[in-house]
Enzyme design. Structure first.
Site, PDB file in Angstrom:
ATOM      1  N   LEU A 160      -0.531   2.464  -0.538  1.00 36.61           N
ATOM      2  CA  LEU A 160      -0.610   3.525   0.465  1.00 36.61           C
ATOM      3  C   LEU A 160      -0.626   4.910  -0.168  1.00 36.61           C
ATOM      4  CD1 LEU A 160       1.888   1.947   3.028  1.00 36.61           C
ATOM      5  CD2 LEU A 160      -0.612   1.926   3.126  1.00 36.61           C
ATOM      6  N   LYS A 162      -5.441 -18.509   6.154  1.00 29.94           N
ATOM      7  CA  LYS A 162      -6.277 -17.648   7.002  1.00 29.94           C
ATOM      8  C   LYS A 162      -7.753 -17.896   6.683  1.00 29.94           C
ATOM      9  CE  LYS A 162      -7.431 -12.774   7.673  1.00 29.94           C
ATOM     10  NZ  LYS A 162      -7.110 -11.375   7.412  1.00 29.94           N
TER      11      LYS A 162
HETATM   12  C1  LIG Z   1       0.418  -0.581  10.597  1.00 28.02           C
HETATM   13  C2  LIG Z   1       0.020  -1.136   9.281  1.00 28.02           C
HETATM   14  C3  LIG Z   1      -0.428  -2.455   9.193  1.00 28.02           C
HETATM   15  C4  LIG Z   1      -0.852  -2.964   7.966  1.00 28.02           C
HETATM   16  N1  LIG Z   1      -1.362  -4.233   7.896  1.00 28.02           N
HETATM   17  C5  LIG Z   1      -1.897  -4.663   6.741  1.00 28.02           C
HETATM   18  C6  LIG Z   1      -2.478  -5.948   6.625  1.00 28.02           C
HETATM   19  O1  LIG Z   1      -2.484  -6.743   7.558  1.00 28.02           O
HETATM   20  N2  LIG Z   1      -3.024  -6.292   5.443  1.00 28.02           N
HETATM   21  C7  LIG Z   1      -3.015  -5.464   4.364  1.00 28.02           C
HETATM   22  O2  LIG Z   1      -3.580  -5.818   3.319  1.00 28.02           O
HETATM   23  N3  LIG Z   1      -2.395  -4.284   4.421  1.00 28.02           N
HETATM   24  C8  LIG Z   1      -1.852  -3.852   5.565  1.00 28.02           C
HETATM   25  N4  LIG Z   1      -1.234  -2.654   5.623  1.00 28.02           N
HETATM   26  C9  LIG Z   1      -1.021  -1.911   4.390  1.00 28.02           C
HETATM   27  C10 LIG Z   1       0.184  -2.495   3.667  1.00 28.02           C
HETATM   28  O3  LIG Z   1       1.312  -2.394   4.474  1.00 28.02           O
HETATM   29  C11 LIG Z   1       0.430  -1.760   2.382  1.00 28.02           C
HETATM   30  O4  LIG Z   1      -0.747  -1.712   1.643  1.00 28.02           O
HETATM   31  C12 LIG Z   1       1.471  -2.448   1.551  1.00 28.02           C
HETATM   32  O5  LIG Z   1       2.610  -2.737   2.276  1.00 28.02           O
HETATM   33  C13 LIG Z   1       1.823  -1.610   0.348  1.00 28.02           C
HETATM   34  O6  LIG Z   1       2.625  -0.582   0.670  1.00 28.02           O
HETATM   35  P1  LIG Z   1       3.140   0.271  -0.560  1.00 28.02           P
HETATM   36  O7  LIG Z   1       3.822  -0.624  -1.516  1.00 28.02           O
HETATM   37  O8  LIG Z   1       2.043   1.142  -1.014  1.00 28.02           O
HETATM   38  O9  LIG Z   1       4.210   1.246   0.143  1.00 28.02           O
HETATM   39  P2  LIG Z   1       5.654   0.920   0.720  1.00 28.02           P
HETATM   40  O10 LIG Z   1       5.794  -0.455   1.215  1.00 28.02           O
HETATM   41  O11 LIG Z   1       5.968   2.028   1.676  1.00 28.02           O
HETATM   42  O12 LIG Z   1       6.618   1.049  -0.530  1.00 28.02           O
HETATM   43  C14 LIG Z   1       6.989   2.294  -1.083  1.00 28.02           C
HETATM   44  C15 LIG Z   1       8.035   2.079  -2.132  1.00 28.02           C
HETATM   45  O13 LIG Z   1       8.253   3.314  -2.800  1.00 28.02           O
HETATM   46  C16 LIG Z   1       9.642   3.540  -2.940  1.00 28.02           C
HETATM   47  N5  LIG Z   1       9.856   4.982  -3.046  1.00 28.02           N
HETATM   48  C17 LIG Z   1       9.296   5.968  -2.316  1.00 28.02           C
HETATM   49  N6  LIG Z   1       9.756   7.173  -2.736  1.00 28.02           N
HETATM   50  C18 LIG Z   1      10.615   6.936  -3.745  1.00 28.02           C
HETATM   51  C19 LIG Z   1      11.421   7.758  -4.576  1.00 28.02           C
HETATM   52  N7  LIG Z   1      11.438   9.075  -4.467  1.00 28.02           N
HETATM   53  N8  LIG Z   1      12.193   7.153  -5.495  1.00 28.02           N
HETATM   54  C20 LIG Z   1      12.205   5.813  -5.643  1.00 28.02           C
HETATM   55  N9  LIG Z   1      11.466   4.980  -4.889  1.00 28.02           N
HETATM   56  C21 LIG Z   1      10.680   5.535  -3.949  1.00 28.02           C
HETATM   57  C22 LIG Z   1      10.260   2.905  -1.700  1.00 28.02           C
HETATM   58  O14 LIG Z   1      11.631   2.617  -1.874  1.00 28.02           O
HETATM   59  C23 LIG Z   1       9.389   1.632  -1.601  1.00 28.02           C
HETATM   60  O15 LIG Z   1       9.935   0.656  -2.462  1.00 28.02           O
HETATM   61  C24 LIG Z   1      -0.769  -2.146   6.816  1.00 28.02           C
HETATM   62  C25 LIG Z   1      -0.257  -0.860   6.899  1.00 28.02           C
HETATM   63  C26 LIG Z   1       0.118  -0.347   8.118  1.00 28.02           C
HETATM   64  C27 LIG Z   1       0.641   1.051   8.186  1.00 28.02           C
END
Ligand SMILES: Cc1cc2nc3c(=O)[nH]c(=O)nc-3n(C[C@H](O)[C@H](O)[C@H](O)COP(=O)(O)OP(=O)(O)OC[C@H]3O[C@@H](n4cnc5c(N)ncnc54)[C@H](O)[C@@H]3O)c2cc1C
Length: 502
Positions: A338, A83
């Site tokens: 997030l 990219k």
């Molecule tokens: C529409 C959209 C588009 C995006 N596009 C981009 C992009 O292009 N570039 C970028 O940098 N970022 C982007 N993001 C942000 C990106 O998706 C996130 O920063 C990234 O995926 C990290 O997500 P996460 O790991 O914080 O949460 P998640 O992927 O939601 O993971 C959460 C984890 O927590 C676990 N969990 C939750 N509760 C419990 C529990 N009680 N017990 C055990 N496990 C639990 C779940 O099983 C999962 O493994 C985007 C977000 C959105 C909403």
């Protein structure tokens, strides 16, 4: 564990196995590999990851380097592509286009900033497209890719690049990395959290299987639900929806058709914008919109009508709100990803924020010693970084000239923070590019936006005025030729991937 101004970390628990959880676990495992610390990650087999988040910014290269990740292995394992920046279509007005490259523009002339020389030309009505002075933007426009020569003494050869990748394959890749460095993984769900009643620190995570995880420090990577920092530590979110009203995205994967582009596309739509992220084997697409202006069904219909490639998945709606937690680190709980906040993915900043978040945590607990002072400092830096990104994203809406829907008329008039207003005023005055501490987007990125939205400085600084205009013209022409030559020697993005990584 000692419960006063500082404590030593011997056990770390990471809650969540999305990109945030596995990034945190990998970075912690590598950074503290010579320390006596145990890292356990728990991810729920029944709570899915958000499943999007596939475009990145150049900071990821440094993170991968610090983890000694082999670029070829990573690219193969995650179906990644390269990219060079983001193409913005129809953002300023219907039919308009501009590019935000991962590079500066041009080279200084007699130590006078390139952009001030460009402002001088604009003032003299000798208009020239600033993107023609970025090798990065020019390669992208031509659909080509070459590795930058950042050691060269010619600044025109310097640029950055980042990746597009499959989010679930990336989490899996990092999981293998972290597990091979001793991280213990539990597939289980946290159903209760026990806190120390005396000081409010998290003590133990209770899992549905009956198992318990005790630790000194807890990383909350549980996604939007923020199971630890939000739900248990009651750290509130600062709501930025008055600046950034988009609160939904509908996402879908399509087949790849046409040339493999080395950039993310962002196309403005009547109630928001849609992204296109090319991977080696498929394309990621999504429409970000505001539910105040359009319902999910209509948004999905409008979105799907714009896609020409066959669908690979069912469209999926994701809800969110723009904002950040008042603190990302409270007592012995740190939120990453997030769980710590979210700004719409217009400039692909979430993954970068999670990397810099883990980094801030690591830097502010030297030798695994946590102190109130370190926590306060890390929170302050995190706030500044988030707010800088917020301002940059708001600029995309504020500066647009679209007025084809109520959404655009409203977002253009939405209030903007003083920090942003000050920056815009300084630029409009004489092209000054103000930079605040801890900002992710540096001067060239702001310049790309001002250029794209046709916000032209009223004047240039006196050093540019002192240069003979013909000298500027001649050197600009030489820069353009050098860049055209560079582009002509570069292979197509697809050929580059094939030749280097097959
Ligand atoms: C529409 C959209 C588009 C995006 N596009 C981009 C992009 O292009 N570039 C970028 O940098 N970022 C982007 N993001 C942000 C990106 O998706 C996130 O920063 C990234 O995926 C990290 O997500 P996460 O790991 O914080 O949460 P998640 O992927 O939601 O993971 C959460 C984890 O927590 C676990 N969990 C939750 N509760 C419990 C529990 N009680 N017990 C055990 N496990 C639990 C779940 O099983 C999962 O493994 C985007 C977000 C959105 C909403």
């Amino acid at each position: 564990m000692v419960f006063d101004m500082q404590f030593k970390v011997r056990k770390i628990a990471v809650l969540g196995g999305g990109t945030a959880g596995w990034s945190a676990a990998s970075m912690l495992a590598e950074r503290f590999r010579k320390h006596d610390v145990q890292i356990t990650l728990v991810e729920s087999p029944r709570i899915a990851s958000v499943g999007v988040g596939e475009a990145t910014v150049p900071g990821i290269l440094g993170v991968h380097r610090s983890l000694n990740i082999d670029e070829r292995e990573f690219i193969k394992a995650t179906n990644a592509t390269l990219k060079l920046g983001i193409e913005f279509r129809a953002w300023n007005y219907s039919g308009g286009r501009f590019f935000h490259p991962f590079s500066q523009f041009g080279a200084a002339i007699d130590k006078v900033d390139f952009h001030q020389c460009w402002n001088r030309l604009n003032k003299e009505k000798r208009y020239t497209n600033i993107e023609d002075y970025s090798l990065c933007a020019s390669l992208a426009k031509a659909g080509r890719f070459a590795l930058p020569d950042n050691g060269s003494n010619n600044p025109l050869a310097w640029y950055g690049y980042a990746y597009h990748f499959d989010a679930s394959l990336y989490a899996r890749f990092l999981r293998d990395y972290a597990e091979s460095r001793g991280v213990i993984r539990l597939s289980d769900t946290v159903h209760a959290v026990q806190k120390n009643p005396d000081n409010g620190f998290i003590d133990t995570l209770h899992l549905e299987s009956g198992e318990k995880i005790s630790a000194d420090l807890f990383f909350d990577c549980s996604g939007f639900r923020s199971r630890l920092l939000g739900a248990e530590m009651a750290v509130e979110t600062i709501d930025w929806s008055k600046h950034l009203p988009c609160d939904r995205a509908v996402a879908v994967q399509t087949e790849s058709e046409g040339p493999l582009l080395p950039y993310t596309s962002s196309t403005a739509m009547s109630e928001g914008w849609r992204w296109r992220i090319p991977l080696q084997n498929r394309t990621g697409n999504g429409y970000v919109y505001s539910s105040n202006y359009i319902d999910d069904e209509q948004a999905e219909n409008d979105f799907l009508s714009q896609l020409s490639e066959p669908l690979r998945t069912e469209p999926r709606v994701i809800q969110f709100k723009a904002g950040m937690r008042k603190k990302f680190w409270e007592k012995n709980c740190i939120a990453i990803g997030l769980a710590s906040g979210f700004i719409e993915p217009l400039e692909s900043t979430s993954i970068s924020l999670m990397h810099t978040g883990v980094d801030k945590a690591i830097v502010h607990m030297p030798d695994l010693l946590v102190s109130d002072e370190g926590i306060d400092r890390a929170n302050e830096l995190n706030r500044l970084e988030y707010e800088g990104i917020r301002d940059f994203i708001i600029l995309h809406y504020w500066a647009s000239k679209r007025d084809d829907s109520q959404f655009w008329r409203d977002v253009r008039k939405a209030p903007i923070p003083d920090t942003l207003a000050t920056k815009i005023a300084a630029y409009m005055e004489n092209g000054a590019l103000l930079q605040y501490p801890q900002e992710s987007f540096r001067e060239p990125s702001w310049l790309a936006m001002y250029n794209g939205f046709e916000l032209h400085a009223r004047d240039c600084d006196s050093s540019a005025k002192a240069l003979p205009i013909e000298q500027i013209d001649t050197l600009f022409s030489k820069m353009r030729s050098a860049i055209e030559k560079g582009v002509s020697h570069a292979p197509s993005h697809a050929d580059f991937l094939r030749s280097v990584y097959d």
